[in-house]
Design a protein around this motif. Structure first.
Motif, PDB file in Angstrom:
ATOM      1  N   GLN A 146       0.821  -1.208   0.000  1.00  0.00           N
ATOM      2  CA  GLN A 146       0.000   0.000   0.000  1.00  0.00           C
ATOM      3  C   GLN A 146       0.857   1.262   0.000  1.00  0.00           C
ATOM      4  O   GLN A 146       0.577   2.206  -0.728  1.00  0.00           O
ATOM      5  CB  GLN A 146      -0.921  -0.003   1.231  1.00  0.00           C
TER       6      GLN A 146
ATOM      7  N   LYS B 200       2.248   1.704  -3.482  1.00  0.00           N
ATOM      8  CA  LYS B 200       1.237   2.107  -4.463  1.00  0.00           C
ATOM      9  C   LYS B 200       0.761   3.540  -4.232  1.00  0.00           C
ATOM     10  O   LYS B 200       0.587   4.307  -5.176  1.00  0.00           O
ATOM     11  CB  LYS B 200       0.043   1.160  -4.389  1.00  0.00           C
ATOM     12  N   GLN B 201       0.563   3.879  -2.970  1.00  0.00           N
ATOM     13  CA  GLN B 201       0.093   5.240  -2.685  1.00  0.00           C
ATOM     14  C   GLN B 201       1.194   6.259  -3.006  1.00  0.00           C
ATOM     15  O   GLN B 201       0.912   7.332  -3.520  1.00  0.00           O
ATOM     16  CB  GLN B 201      -0.360   5.372  -1.226  1.00  0.00           C
TER      17      GLN B 201
ATOM     18  N   ASN C  73       3.421   5.917  -5.278  1.00  0.00           N
ATOM     19  CA  ASN C  73       3.482   5.982  -6.738  1.00  0.00           C
ATOM     20  C   ASN C  73       2.440   6.915  -7.318  1.00  0.00           C
ATOM     21  O   ASN C  73       2.597   7.433  -8.420  1.00  0.00           O
ATOM     22  CB  ASN C  73       3.277   4.584  -7.320  1.00  0.00           C
ATOM     23  N   LYS C  74       1.332   7.092  -6.583  1.00  0.00           N
ATOM     24  CA  LYS C  74       0.276   7.983  -7.089  1.00  0.00           C
ATOM     25  C   LYS C  74       0.677   9.446  -7.007  1.00  0.00           C
ATOM     26  O   LYS C  74       0.103  10.281  -7.692  1.00  0.00           O
ATOM     27  CB  LYS C  74      -1.009   7.772  -6.281  1.00  0.00           C
ATOM     28  N   LEU C  75       1.649   9.760  -6.137  1.00  0.00           N
ATOM     29  CA  LEU C  75       2.092  11.156  -6.068  1.00  0.00           C
ATOM     30  C   LEU C  75       2.796  11.495  -7.379  1.00  0.00           C
ATOM     31  O   LEU C  75       3.676  10.756  -7.825  1.00  0.00           O
ATOM     32  CB  LEU C  75       3.031  11.367  -4.881  1.00  0.00           C
ATOM     33  N   ILE C  76       2.389  12.602  -7.964  1.00  0.00           N
ATOM     34  CA  ILE C  76       2.926  12.990  -9.265  1.00  0.00           C
ATOM     35  C   ILE C  76       4.436  13.211  -9.167  1.00  0.00           C
ATOM     36  O   ILE C  76       5.177  12.929 -10.104  1.00  0.00           O
ATOM     37  CB  ILE C  76       2.223  14.275  -9.774  1.00  0.00           C
ATOM     38  N   ASP C  77       4.893  13.711  -8.036  1.00  0.00           N
ATOM     39  CA  ASP C  77       6.315  14.023  -7.868  1.00  0.00           C
ATOM     40  C   ASP C  77       7.177  12.793  -7.594  1.00  0.00           C
ATOM     41  O   ASP C  77       8.397  12.905  -7.558  1.00  0.00           O
ATOM     42  CB  ASP C  77       6.508  15.030  -6.726  1.00  0.00           C
ATOM     43  N   VAL C  78       6.555  11.665  -7.361  1.00  0.00           N
ATOM     44  CA  VAL C  78       7.324  10.440  -7.141  1.00  0.00           C
ATOM     45  C   VAL C  78       7.591   9.793  -8.497  1.00  0.00           C
ATOM     46  O   VAL C  78       6.669   9.509  -9.266  1.00  0.00           O
ATOM     47  CB  VAL C  78       6.577   9.471  -6.201  1.00  0.00           C
ATOM     48  N   ILE C  79       8.874   9.577  -8.779  1.00  0.00           N
ATOM     49  CA  ILE C  79       9.249   9.081 -10.103  1.00  0.00           C
ATOM     50  C   ILE C  79       9.359   7.561 -10.103  1.00  0.00           C
ATOM     51  O   ILE C  79       8.863   6.891 -11.001  1.00  0.00           O
ATOM     52  CB  ILE C  79      10.587   9.712 -10.557  1.00  0.00           C
TER      53      ILE C  79
END
Lengths: 167, 542
Positions: free
Chosen positions: A60, A63-64, A66-72
């Motif tokens: 979790q 995955k969460q 990864n949803k952040l736009i700033d996380v590459i």
């Protein structure tokens, strides 16, 4: 609960740290430690996050995040197949009667004495968390005045690297 | 030629084909409002910023475009928050533009300063604080891209007033490249094959259709699949409209406030295919038990939803429309008529016959909505508030098309129905727009009657008046031994007189025999209209 180490490549923007930290508190995940610093690419920072939890939690968290736009990119580092280090500064009570004993202990752990006063010694030690815990345990009897820890950083063993896909 | 940041903002909106902005001005957003005057973009002045956000989200839901709302710094921005969170929970694409105090003053707690990017981070898909006006074109391009692709959601852009004034050279980027944002559209074929196999092997397969079907415009693919494979469907609240109410394979809404038919099917299924639904607690409370009884397959564009609330044996990450198309192609024709027959039999056995007395002293809301369903056309768009009115509407209304049932499903926002109807009517002026409400939620946003009046919007309101906060009262009746705490709306105003002041036609009915005549009069009237139905406070949803 087991400890899991996540390496997270993020955009080197203001506000990214608060997004990541906020996500942990909002979703009720526990962070053991979080470190961040810029990478060889000045636009990208790398975070090392140590999470306490079971497989479900780690999945979790990944995955969460990864949803952040700033996380590459995110990679969970395998404990056996990665090197992890933490840097710690320790200030312990030391006078003429205990000073040399403490210095000996520090030498065994390959630490350094970086400062000395009439009543204290300041120790620098780096290594995996277990080694640090062991040293802390050994010097506790002298009286620990302060501990400052950087939190864990980690990197894969061998020639593996975490690459950004540019597709 | 250089233009101001505010002019650039407006140009960005034009480039994104934005026709309307819902908003409320203030000092820190004035340069933007000034630039808006010189564009062809319509501005709808709501009576509260929350109304602007709800209107933009209603507009998005009804039109499949990205709704835009704007507000000033400080309280203007914070007033948008409930609307942004509402859109976020229901995965609705939306752009919120807020003014901010001058860059150099940020952090000094000056007049009308608030950290709105900080405040909205937990319930925005993404947000930006503009620190250099030259970034405006790129940020706006990214914002629209992020809001409308992948799992849609709201994006907020906070623009300090000096950034709106700064001059920049304007080039609107043609494409975006965000390293950390690459949604997966194509579902893994091998996984889709596994889904097809599981459906084929199941004795009692069931589809749970969520709001993802509607946001992906995948209704046709869904219907094709279920007809080919013979799988019955239950929908979540957000999935209402993904398949016509009257489709013989549609068993209705599931969950704590759902139908017997839907919940019975879920209880008996040996295979469950979840499509664009997030297994919320209201829909599938005992998700753990469901996973013990049935093979779970889950298709969603958001990988984080898969496995979050229910253990899944066949995960598929991808666009629902594409995935269903593929699944439909590779699935074999199936006959599950034995299972469907069993379900129908159970429903018949458990059917409750409540007799509706025509000569009554109150209006039966279920019967009212059944009668309403009989006379509205398929393109009529319904918005609901939150409370008993929402559950009655979800359970009784005949909804035949996607994007015609507009409701706050995830956040459960009272005061959503009326302002969202404003947005819907602006976006779909030809459609009849009907807002179903209760006397509690109606009063949460009733200032938007002023917006309806100003823009001469023919919005119709059905107001179920039981002089209580009915949903909470019902909860207190069942779970708190009937100790009613703060749920009586004593001494409500005369709603007919109230709406008449706003140029509405109003009518009040208090018996079932008056329903048909009153409905005819409402539907024949093209102007704003309120039909108040006096409802017994004891009337339940369960």
């Amino acid at each position: 609960m087991a400890k899991h180490t996540l390496s997270v490549l993020v955009e080197n923007h203001a506000g990214v740290l608060s997004r990541v930290a906020g996500l942990f508190s909002r979703r009720g995940f526990n962070i053991d430690s979080l470190t961040v610093g810029v990478t060889e690419n000045p636009q990208v920072s790398r975070m090392t996050i140590v999470v306490d939890g079971d497989e479900y939690i780690v999945e979790q968290v990944s995955k969460q995040l990864n949803k952040l736009i700033d996380v590459i990119k995110i990679k969970q580092l395998d404990k056996a197949d990665s090197v992890s280090r933490e840097l710690v500064l320790l200030k312990v009570n030391a006078d003429a009667s205990t000073r040399s004993e403490i210095i000996q202990i520090v030498e065994i752990f390959r630490g350094n004495i970086v400062d000395v006063s009439k009543t204290t010694l300041t120790i620098e030690i780096s290594g995996p968390t277990e080694k640090i815990e062991a040293l802390v345990d050994m010097v506790r009897q002298f009286g620990i005045r302060e501990i400052v820890r950087t939190g864990t950083i980690a990197i894969d063993r061998g020639n593996k690297i975490i690459e950004i896909d540019n597709t | 030629m250089k233009i101001t940041g505010a002019e650039a903002l407006v140009k960005c909106l034009e480039n994104e084909n934005v026709k309307v902005v819902f908003g409320y001005p203030g000092a820190a957003i004035c340069p933007f409002y000034d630039a808006l005057l010189d564009s062809g973009i319509m501005h709808i002045l709501t009576r509260h910023e929350q109304g602007a956000a709800h209107a933009a989200s209603g507009y998005s839901r009804a039109t499949d475009k990205v709704g835009v709302c704007a507000a000033t710094s400080g309280p203007g921005a914070t007033n948008l928050i409930t609307g942004i969170a509402t859109a976020y929970m229901d995965s609705i694409p939306m752009i919120a533009i807020t003014g901010q105090v001058e860059t150099g003053l940020i952090g000094r707690d000056v007049f009308q300063e608030v950290d709105i990017t900080g405040a909205t981070t937990p319930f925005c898909k993404h947000n930006y604080l503009v620190k250099d006006a030259n970034d405006i074109p790129r940020i706006m391009k990214e914002a629209f891209h992020i809001a409308s692709t992948g799992r849609p959601g709201p994006v907020l852009i906070d623009i300090p007033i000096d950034m709106q004034i700064q001059k920049i050279g304007f080039i609107y980027p043609e494409s975006v490249n965000i390293k950390g944002y690459k949604p997966t559209y194509r579902g893994h074929l091998l996984q889709i094959k596994k889904v097809a196999e599981a459906v084929k092997n199941a004795q009692r397969p069931l589809i749970c259709a969520g709001g993802g079907i509607i946001s992906a415009n995948a209704s046709a693919e869904l219907i094709e699949l279920i007809e080919k494979c013979g799988i019955p469907v239950v929908t979540t609240l957000m999935g209402i409209g993904s398949i016509p109410s009257e489709h013989p394979m549609n068993l209705g809404m599931l969950g704590s406030h759902g139908s017997y038919g839907a919940n019975n099917a879920l209880y008996n299924a040996d295979m469950l295919l979840i499509l664009g639904a997030r297994v919320g607690d209201r829909a599938m409370g005992a998700a753990h038990d469901i996973a013990k009884r049935a093979v779970i397959a889950h298709i969603d564009i958001d990988p984080a939803e898969i496995g979050k609330n229910i253990g899944t044996s066949i995960p598929v990450v991808g666009d629902i429309k594409e995935s269903l198309k593929k699944l439909g192609e590779i699935s074999t024709h199936g006959d599950k008529s034995h299972w469907i027959f069993k379900l129908e039999e159970n429903v018949l056995k458990n059917q409750k016959h409540t007799e509706i007395k025509m000569e009554s002293t109150t209006v039966n809301p279920g019967y009212f909505l059944d009668r309403l369903s009989g006379i509205i056309d398929e393109d009529t768009i319904i918005t609901t508030e939150v409370g008993q009115n929402q559950i009655w509407a979800a359970s009784h209304l005949r909804i035949m098309n996607p994007r015609t049932f507009i409701t706050s499903g995830g956040l459960g926002t009272m005061g959503y129905g009326l302002p969202s109807a404003v947005g819907v009517k602006i976006g779909r002026p030809q459609a009849k727009v009907l807002s179903i409400s209760g006397d509690g939620s109606f009063q949460m946003s009733l200032q938007e009657l002023g917006t309806i009046k100003q823009y001469k919007l023919g919005v119709k309101i059905v107001l179920f008046n039981n002089s209580t906060l009915g949903m909470v009262r019902e909860l207190q009746k069942l779970k708190y031994c009937g100790r009613y705490s703060a749920v009586i709306l004593e001494d409500n105003p005369d709603f007919i007189k109230l709406v008449e002041a706003y140029g509405f036609t109003g009518e009040r009915i208090s018996s079932n025999e008056e329903i048909d005549g009153a409905l005819d009069r409402m539907m024949e009237n093209d102007g704003p209209y309120l039909l108040e139905c006096m409802v017994d406070p004891e009337e339940p949803t369960l």
